[in-house]
Design a protein around this motif. Structure first.
Motif, PDB file in Angstrom:
ATOM      1  N   THR A  30       0.841  -1.191   0.000  1.00 41.74           N
ATOM      2  CA  THR A  30       0.000   0.000   0.000  1.00 41.74           C
ATOM      3  C   THR A  30       0.877   1.242   0.000  1.00 41.74           C
ATOM      4  N   LYS A  31       0.321   2.309  -0.496  1.00 38.74           N
ATOM      5  CA  LYS A  31       1.055   3.570  -0.544  1.00 38.74           C
ATOM      6  C   LYS A  31       0.817   4.349   0.742  1.00 38.74           C
ATOM      7  N   LEU A  32       1.750   5.202   1.069  1.00 39.76           N
ATOM      8  CA  LEU A  32       1.593   6.082   2.222  1.00 39.76           C
ATOM      9  C   LEU A  32       0.514   7.122   1.919  1.00 39.76           C
ATOM     10  N   PRO A  33      -0.210   7.579   2.946  1.00 42.24           N
ATOM     11  CA  PRO A  33      -1.229   8.605   2.705  1.00 42.24           C
ATOM     12  C   PRO A  33      -0.582   9.913   2.250  1.00 42.24           C
ATOM     13  N   LYS A  34      -1.329  10.688   1.493  1.00 41.31           N
ATOM     14  CA  LYS A  34      -0.821  11.968   0.989  1.00 41.31           C
ATOM     15  C   LYS A  34      -0.803  12.995   2.126  1.00 41.31           C
ATOM     16  N   MET A  35       0.084  13.959   2.006  1.00 42.17           N
ATOM     17  CA  MET A  35       0.238  14.971   3.049  1.00 42.17           C
ATOM     18  C   MET A  35      -1.045  15.782   3.245  1.00 42.17           C
ATOM     19  N   ASP A  36      -1.751  16.081   2.161  1.00 43.92           N
ATOM     20  CA  ASP A  36      -2.997  16.841   2.277  1.00 43.92           C
ATOM     21  C   ASP A  36      -4.018  16.076   3.124  1.00 43.92           C
ATOM     22  N   GLU A  37      -4.082  14.756   2.929  1.00 47.20           N
ATOM     23  CA  GLU A  37      -5.001  13.939   3.717  1.00 47.20           C
ATOM     24  C   GLU A  37      -4.595  13.939   5.182  1.00 47.20           C
ATOM     25  N   LEU A  38      -3.297  13.838   5.432  1.00 47.90           N
ATOM     26  CA  LEU A  38      -2.808  13.851   6.813  1.00 47.90           C
ATOM     27  C   LEU A  38      -3.083  15.197   7.481  1.00 47.90           C
ATOM     28  N   ARG A  39      -2.881  16.276   6.753  1.00 49.65           N
ATOM     29  CA  ARG A  39      -3.155  17.601   7.316  1.00 49.65           C
ATOM     30  C   ARG A  39      -4.636  17.781   7.619  1.00 49.65           C
ATOM     31  N   ALA A  40      -5.506  17.318   6.700  1.00 52.96           N
ATOM     32  CA  ALA A  40      -6.952  17.426   6.919  1.00 52.96           C
ATOM     33  C   ALA A  40      -7.364  16.623   8.148  1.00 52.96           C
ATOM     34  N   GLU A  41      -6.797  15.442   8.292  1.00 52.39           N
ATOM     35  CA  GLU A  41      -7.120  14.625   9.461  1.00 52.39           C
ATOM     36  C   GLU A  41      -6.624  15.287  10.742  1.00 52.39           C
ATOM     37  N   ALA A  42      -5.447  15.891  10.684  1.00 51.87           N
ATOM     38  CA  ALA A  42      -4.901  16.582  11.860  1.00 51.87           C
ATOM     39  C   ALA A  42      -5.785  17.764  12.249  1.00 51.87           C
ATOM     40  N   GLN A  43      -6.287  18.518  11.266  1.00 49.54           N
ATOM     41  CA  GLN A  43      -7.183  19.638  11.566  1.00 49.54           C
ATOM     42  C   GLN A  43      -8.487  19.140  12.172  1.00 49.54           C
ATOM     43  N   LYS A  44      -9.007  18.049  11.637  1.00 50.86           N
ATOM     44  CA  LYS A  44     -10.245  17.480  12.165  1.00 50.86           C
ATOM     45  C   LYS A  44     -10.050  17.037  13.609  1.00 50.86           C
ATOM     46  N   LEU A  45      -8.926  16.382  13.886  1.00 46.90           N
ATOM     47  CA  LEU A  45      -8.647  15.930  15.244  1.00 46.90           C
ATOM     48  C   LEU A  45      -8.426  17.105  16.198  1.00 46.90           C
ATOM     49  N   ALA A  46      -7.805  18.177  15.720  1.00 48.06           N
ATOM     50  CA  ALA A  46      -7.593  19.358  16.563  1.00 48.06           C
ATOM     51  C   ALA A  46      -8.926  20.005  16.914  1.00 48.06           C
ATOM     52  N   ALA A  47      -9.848  20.078  15.955  1.00 49.39           N
ATOM     53  CA  ALA A  47     -11.171  20.642  16.228  1.00 49.39           C
ATOM     54  C   ALA A  47     -11.933  19.764  17.219  1.00 49.39           C
ATOM     55  N   GLU A  48     -11.813  18.460  17.050  1.00 51.73           N
ATOM     56  CA  GLU A  48     -12.477  17.537  17.974  1.00 51.73           C
ATOM     57  C   GLU A  48     -11.892  17.667  19.377  1.00 51.73           C
ATOM     58  N   LYS A  49     -10.581  17.850  19.458  1.00 51.52           N
ATOM     59  CA  LYS A  49      -9.918  18.025  20.749  1.00 51.52           C
ATOM     60  C   LYS A  49     -10.402  19.303  21.433  1.00 51.52           C
ATOM     61  N   LYS A  50     -10.541  20.391  20.662  1.00 54.07           N
ATOM     62  CA  LYS A  50     -11.028  21.654  21.225  1.00 54.07           C
ATOM     63  C   LYS A  50     -12.423  21.486  21.822  1.00 54.07           C
ATOM     64  N   TYR A  53     -12.349  19.435  24.937  1.00 55.27           N
ATOM     65  CA  TYR A  53     -11.793  20.190  26.049  1.00 55.27           C
ATOM     66  C   TYR A  53     -12.819  21.163  26.606  1.00 55.27           C
ATOM     67  N   ARG A  54     -13.623  21.762  25.733  1.00 54.96           N
ATOM     68  CA  ARG A  54     -14.698  22.648  26.220  1.00 54.96           C
ATOM     69  C   ARG A  54     -15.658  21.869  27.108  1.00 54.96           C
ATOM     70  N   GLU A  55     -16.050  20.673  26.656  1.00 57.43           N
ATOM     71  CA  GLU A  55     -16.951  19.837  27.454  1.00 57.43           C
ATOM     72  C   GLU A  55     -16.297  19.474  28.786  1.00 57.43           C
ATOM     73  N   TYR A  56     -15.004  19.190  28.754  1.00 60.88           N
ATOM     74  CA  TYR A  56     -14.273  18.861  29.975  1.00 60.88           C
ATOM     75  C   TYR A  56     -14.288  20.027  30.949  1.00 60.88           C
ATOM     76  N   LYS A  57     -14.050  21.253  30.444  1.00 63.90           N
ATOM     77  CA  LYS A  57     -14.037  22.417  31.332  1.00 63.90           C
ATOM     78  C   LYS A  57     -15.399  22.626  31.985  1.00 63.90           C
ATOM     79  N   VAL A  58     -16.484  22.436  31.219  1.00 62.20           N
ATOM     80  CA  VAL A  58     -17.826  22.590  31.775  1.00 62.20           C
ATOM     81  C   VAL A  58     -18.075  21.538  32.845  1.00 62.20           C
TER      82      VAL A  58
END
Length: 90
Positions: A30-50, A53-58
């Motif tokens: 199999t081929k390695l994932p493309k950088m654009d896909e990895l960046r999109a996934e990282a942004q999605k995970l960062a938004a989910e983390k935010k 964290y808001r729910e955790y603070k509440v």
């Protein structure tokens, strides 16, 4: 000195071959994932983390409010242990 160099070079080559074999085994063609896909996934995970964290603070603030309310009720009912009860008796 040349012997030391040969030993280190052989060790590096051995590490390289082990890494190469591991990559071949893991990827199995199999081929390695493309950088654009990895960046999109990282942004999605960062938004989910935010959001998480808001729910955790509440939840943390709610828990602290409950603990304060419990302490206040215990104090009013005289259920607090230790020094405070002794001071109240005098």
């Amino acid at each position: 000195m040349a012997t030391f160099y040969n030993v280190i070079l052989a060790f590096i080559i051995e590490l390289y071959r082990a890494a190469q074999a591991t990559f071949r085994r893991v990827l199995t063609g199999t081929k390695l994932p493309k950088m654009d896909e990895l960046r999109a996934e990282a942004q999605k995970l960062a938004a989910e983390k935010k959001e998480t964290y808001r729910e955790y603070k509440v939840a943390k603030k709610d828990m602290q409010d409950i603990v304060v309310a419990k302490c206040n009720i215990d104090h009013l009912l005289g259920l607090t242990g230790g020094r405070n009860n002794k001071e109240m008796e005098w």
